[in-house]
Structure formats: structure tokens, C-alpha cells
Design an enzyme around this catalytic site. Structure first.
Site, short mmCIF file in Angstrom:
data_model
loop_
_atom_site.label_atom_id
_atom_site.label_comp_id
_atom_site.label_asym_id
_atom_site.label_seq_id
_atom_site.Cartn_x
_atom_site.Cartn_y
_atom_site.Cartn_z
N ASP A 141 0.85 -1.19 0.00
CA ASP A 141 0.00 0.00 0.00
C ASP A 141 0.89 1.24 0.00
O ASP A 141 2.11 1.13 -0.17
CB ASP A 141 -0.95 -0.02 1.21
CG ASP A 141 -2.29 0.65 0.89
OD1 ASP A 141 -2.29 1.84 0.51
OD2 ASP A 141 -3.33 -0.02 1.00
N HIS A 208 -2.76 3.22 -4.57
CA HIS A 208 -2.17 2.74 -3.32
C HIS A 208 -0.77 2.18 -3.54
O HIS A 208 -0.40 1.16 -2.97
CB HIS A 208 -3.08 1.69 -2.66
CG HIS A 208 -4.33 2.29 -2.05
ND1 HIS A 208 -4.29 3.14 -0.96
CD2 HIS A 208 -5.63 2.16 -2.39
CE1 HIS A 208 -5.52 3.51 -0.65
NE2 HIS A 208 -6.36 2.95 -1.52
N ASP A 271 -8.66 -0.43 -6.15
CA ASP A 271 -9.50 0.54 -5.44
C ASP A 271 -8.83 1.92 -5.43
O ASP A 271 -7.62 2.03 -5.59
CB ASP A 271 -9.74 0.09 -3.99
CG ASP A 271 -8.42 -0.09 -3.23
OD1 ASP A 271 -7.46 -0.62 -3.83
OD2 ASP A 271 -8.35 0.30 -2.06
N GLU A 272 -9.63 2.93 -5.24
CA GLU A 272 -9.18 4.29 -4.94
C GLU A 272 -7.95 4.72 -5.77
O GLU A 272 -6.92 5.06 -5.21
CB GLU A 272 -8.86 4.40 -3.44
CG GLU A 272 -10.10 4.17 -2.59
CD GLU A 272 -9.84 4.27 -1.09
OE1 GLU A 272 -10.75 4.73 -0.37
OE2 GLU A 272 -8.78 3.87 -0.61
N TYR A 365 -16.57 -3.54 7.66
CA TYR A 365 -15.25 -2.92 7.90
C TYR A 365 -15.04 -2.79 9.40
O TYR A 365 -15.54 -1.87 10.04
CB TYR A 365 -15.16 -1.56 7.19
CG TYR A 365 -14.59 -1.68 5.79
CD1 TYR A 365 -15.04 -2.69 4.94
CD2 TYR A 365 -13.60 -0.82 5.32
CE1 TYR A 365 -14.50 -2.84 3.67
CE2 TYR A 365 -13.06 -0.96 4.05
CZ TYR A 365 -13.51 -1.97 3.23
OH TYR A 365 -12.97 -2.11 1.98
#
Ligand SMILES: [Zn+2]
Length: 485
Positions: A141, A208, A271-272, A365
Site C-alpha cells: 500500500d 495505493h 481501489d481508490e 469494515y
């Protein structure tokens, strides 16, 4: 003075108490045979039967002892997890049991804060006892790259080190670093295999990736230095999709990941990934034109598909986070993990025949406080979400724990238990056999099992707070994560 009615009531209550098992996850069919037996040190006769599915088992406990028939060694293992929770004296029963879902996972983020091999094993023990069968290991990450890759040693040597840590009000002075050697990783793969858990590693791309870009800035769009991040967030420097060198490095890393991890699935993130850099990068824009793609989201789809092709050529399959669907061109052979999907693209994907794993942000989560996500909300969540016409394409559930705000094992356990176990029960037990208050009753007994693994769950008064407490705890959390450094 006790009257007849009270005696009858007491007798009835005692019978119920005696006749209740405390197994987690709740078995799908229990038939009480009458009477009770001591099962302490009882002999267990096991048998494999082709008539049962791989994960299925039938357990008979009566005066003759314990008989366990299962579809495979995996089923035997699950039967044994149930036997371990029978207690010393238990009612005579026949349990016929198999899981609701094939995929029953938990995810550990060992990047933001490292979860040691020893502590990881404790989490695996707990997952195995609740009949989970997948450990999703988040290994790379922005804040660290934690796998040592021989052909690309800089990834871990440079990318695993950050100057300091400032995750909201959780601040740690001084360098934070660490990565897992291949031996470490294999130790966990083997430990899981002994417990019928598959390890699915995650190498998160193209977003990430600050830690990887710190080691190889040449595969960013700008080519300028990138720091290993010291705080939480979404960062604009992502892997450049227009440079061939990016794929050289990604495939080198993946090749070694495939050597270490024998799993059918490899998680490649997705993701993201903000598109600011790709919008201004000549290489990325050239690629979009060359391929006739509609936009940067479709470029991510192409980028991801190229990695999926690589995995498939090597006999593996990909799991991606749901953002990978945004471009509209993701290969249908990918399995999508749904976490936050406002447009519900994963339902469309499942309806079109794609496979989806559910890790719904507001329910699963576990790094968020019980004030935001009380146990009942996690427990009662139905993974077959709105708009899904083919429930079979929802292949399972996964509880996740992200560790920005978790830097010790006690805190990790507090956040995860009982919520991880609640998700495990959703994965195993059919909806008609699930009941939140009964889960609480059984979980109280299950804490003895967790104790043996060195795990202490959150105290029962934390699980389902009053509305007022929920608000104040959620606000306190929101305030604590506002800071950055
Ligand atoms: Zn680029």
C-alpha cells in the site's frame, strides 16, 4: 413456597438449557436425540463419504460416542471444530451441516501497521475455529511494501520504510519499517493450509502504490520522487498505465507472488485510484488514443485486464475491488470484491454472470468503531444486496480490518471480535438459522475458545451501544482521524 407451575417452568428451562449447543457458527441442522452424554475424552470415529459435499459433515453424539462422517478431510476438520465446542457434557444430537457460502474470508492489512507472524497465526486459529476458509492478506500500500521480491529487491528494501507515522491522533515518532521474507510468507501459507484456509495475497495496483513508486519513481506518470506515505488517505501518484516498464515491474513482482502463494485467486486491488495524473500524462493519454478507450476509467479497465491475462496465462484468477468496474470494460472472468459501490455496479456485474464477494463498508469494515458499526448491524446484514437477481453469483463474504488506527494486537482483537465471527457465521449459516441474540449467547461461550488462541474480544457492553453512545463514539472517532502529519 414453590408451586407446581414454578417447578414445571424450572424443569422446562433446565431442559432447554441442557438441550442447547453453543457452537459457532450455528450448525444448519441439529436434531436432538434425547438424553445427554459426557464427551470429555470421548473417542471420535471418523469416516469420509462420497455422498457428502467437500465441506459437509454429519456428526452423531450419543451413548456410543462421537461419530463424524464428512465429504473430505476439510469436512472432517469442520466437524472437529464443532466437536471442540460441545463442552464436557452435551445433549445427544445429530448435526448435519454444510456452509451457506463457498467463500468465507477475513482480510488483514499488515501494511499500515505490521501484524507479526505470531499474531497473524492467532487470527488464523480464530478464523479456522469459525470455519472460515480464506485469508486475504493486504501486503502492499502507500505506507509500505511488505513482501521481499528477489528480482525487485528495492520494492521492499526502500518501500517498506516510512519516516514516521501520523494516522490521525495516532502518532509514532521515528522510522517504521518491516517486510516479510519468502520464508515468513510460506510459514503462513503452510499454517493456513493445515487449517484448510487459502491465503490470497493482495498486491494493490494501480493506486495505493506510493511505497512501490518510492522504489521505482520511473513508473509513475511524472517520474519524480514519491515518498512512502506516513498518514492515511488517497494519493494522486499511481502507477503509469502508459509506460511499458510499469508492466515489467508488476509482472516481475507477480511472478514471485505466484511462486510463494499457491492460491487459485490473486488479489490485484484496483481501489481508490485517482485519475489526476493519468489525465495529464502524455504516455497515458497516448495509450487511451491508441486503444480507442473512452476515458481514464476505461484505461484502468485495460490495465487491470492485462494483469488478469497474465494471471490467467499462469493458471490463476484475479480478484479486484469494485472500483475496477467503473471503466465498463473489466474482463468477466475477474471476481469483484464489493466494499463501497454507490452506483451498485457490482449488482449489475453479478446479474451479468460475474462473481462477487461482499465486504460492505458500512457493515463489514471492522476498523470502524462499534458506535458506527454495532454488532447487530454486522450480524444481520444480508450479503445478497439490493438488485441482485442471481444470488449464486454472490460467492461469499469477507470481514476486513484496516490498520491505520490499530498499532497493537489487543486493539486489533477488540475491533475484530465478535464482528469477524459474526461474518464467519453469515458465511456458514443459512439466513433462516441465524439469530442475533442467540449468536450473543453462543459467543459468550465461544470466548473460552478465543482465550485459548490468546484473543480477547471487545466487552459485551461495547457490541450494541445506545444511540447516544453510538453518536458520541462515532464523533470522537471522526475527530481522531481528522489530523494528518
Ligand atoms: Zn502515465
Amino acid at each position: 413456597m414453590i408451586n407446581g407451575l414454578q417447578i414445571a417452568a424450572r424443569f422446562f428451562t433446565e431442559r432447554i438449557k441442557m438441550n442447547r449447543l453453543n457452537i459457532i457458527p450455528q450448525p444448519n441442522k441439529i436434531t436432538y436425540l434425547g438424553g445427554e452424554v459426557s464427551v470429555e475424552n470421548a473417542e471420535i470415529i471418523t469416516q469420509i463419504s462420497d455422498a457428502l459435499a467437500e465441506e459437509e459433515y454429519v456428526l452423531t453424539v450419543d451413548g456410543d460416542g462421537i461419530k463424524l462422517i464428512a465429504g473430505s478431510e476439510k469436512g472432517v476438520f469442520y466437524g472437529r471444530q464443532s466437536i471442540a465446542q460441545l463442552g464436557k457434557i452435551c445433549p445427544c444430537v445429530r448435526i448435519e451441516d454444510k456452509p451457506a457460502y463457498n467463500y468465507r474470508g477475513f482480510m488483514l492489512d499488515t501494511v499500515r501497521h505490521i501484524i507479526s507472524i505470531e499474531d497473524t497465526k492467532k487470527m488464523i486459529d480464530a478464523a479456522a475455529s469459525a470455519k472460515m476458509n480464506v485469508m486475504h492478506w493486504h501486503l502492499t500500500d502507500d505506507q509500505g511494501f511488505r513482501i521481499f521480491i528477489e528480482s525487485r529487491p528495492e520494492a521492499a528494501l526502500l518501500g517498506s520504510v516510512r519516516d514516521h507515522s501520523g494516522f490521525g491522533t495516532l502518532k509514532e515518532i521515528g522510522e517504521y519499517s518491516g517486510y516479510f521474507t519468502k520464508d515468513d510468507l510460506r510459514e503462513i501459507v503452510d499454517y493456513c493450509a493445515e487449517r484448510f484456509i487459502t491465503v490470497i495475497p493482495e498486491f494493490d495496483v494501480p493506486g495505493h502504490c506510493s511505497a512501490l513508486l518510492h522504489a521505482y519513481p520511473e513508473i509513475s506518470c511524472k517520474g519524480t520522487p514519491v515518498k512512502v506515505k506516513t498518514h492515511q488517505g488517497i494519493f494522486e501518484d499511481i502507477l503509469c498505465a502508459g509506460k511499458e516498464k510499469t508492466f515489467d515491474i508488476v509482472f516481475d513482482i507477480l511472478s514471485e507472488i505466484l511462486e510463494i502463494f499457491p492460491s487459485e485467486y490473486i488479489h490485484i486491488g484496483g481501489d481508490e485510484a485517482p485519475k489526476a495524473r493519468w489525465k495529464e500524462c502524455p504516455d497515458c493519454q497516448k495509450k487511451i488514443k491508441e486503444l480507442g478507450l473512452k476515458d481514464e476509467e476505461a484505461l484502468q479497465g485495460w490495465f487491470t485486464n492485462r494483469i488478469i491475462d497474465f494471471l490467467e496465462k499462469n493458471g490463476r484468477k484475479a480478484i479486484v475491488w469494485n472500483e475496477s468496474l467503473k471503466g465498463g470494460n473489466l474482463k468477466t472472468t475477474a471476481t469483484v470484491q464489493k466494499w463501497m459501490d454507490r452506483k451498485n455496479l457490482s449488482s449489475d456485474y453479478a446479474n451479468a454472470g460475474g462473481k462477487v464477494i461482499i465486504s460492505e463498508f458500512f457493515h463489514y469494515y471492522c476498523d470502524y468503531p462499534y458506535g458506527m458499526t454495532p454488532l447487530i448491524k454486522t450480524y444481520n446484514y444480508n450479503p445478497v444486496h439490493r438488485g441482485v437477481k442471481h444470488p449464486k453469483n454472490i460467492i461469499g463474504v469477507e470481514a476486513t480490518i484496516w490498520t491505520e488506527y490499530i498499532n497493537n494486537f489487543d486493539k486489533l482483537c477488540y475491533q475484530c471480535f465478535p464482528r469477524f465471527t459474526a461474518v464467519a457465521e453469515t458465511g456458514w449459516t443459512l439466513p433462516e438459522n441465524r439469530n442475533h441474540s442467540d449468536f450473543i449467547r453462543r459467543f459468550m461461550a465461544y470466548t473460552e475458545t478465543l482465550d485459548k488462541f490468546g484473543i480477547t474480544a471487545a466487552a459485551p457492553e461495547e457490541w450494541n451501544l445506545s444511540l447516544l453512545d453510538r453518536l458520541s463514539k462515532s464523533l470522537a472517532f471522526a475527530n481522531s482521524i481528522r489530523h494528518r502529519s
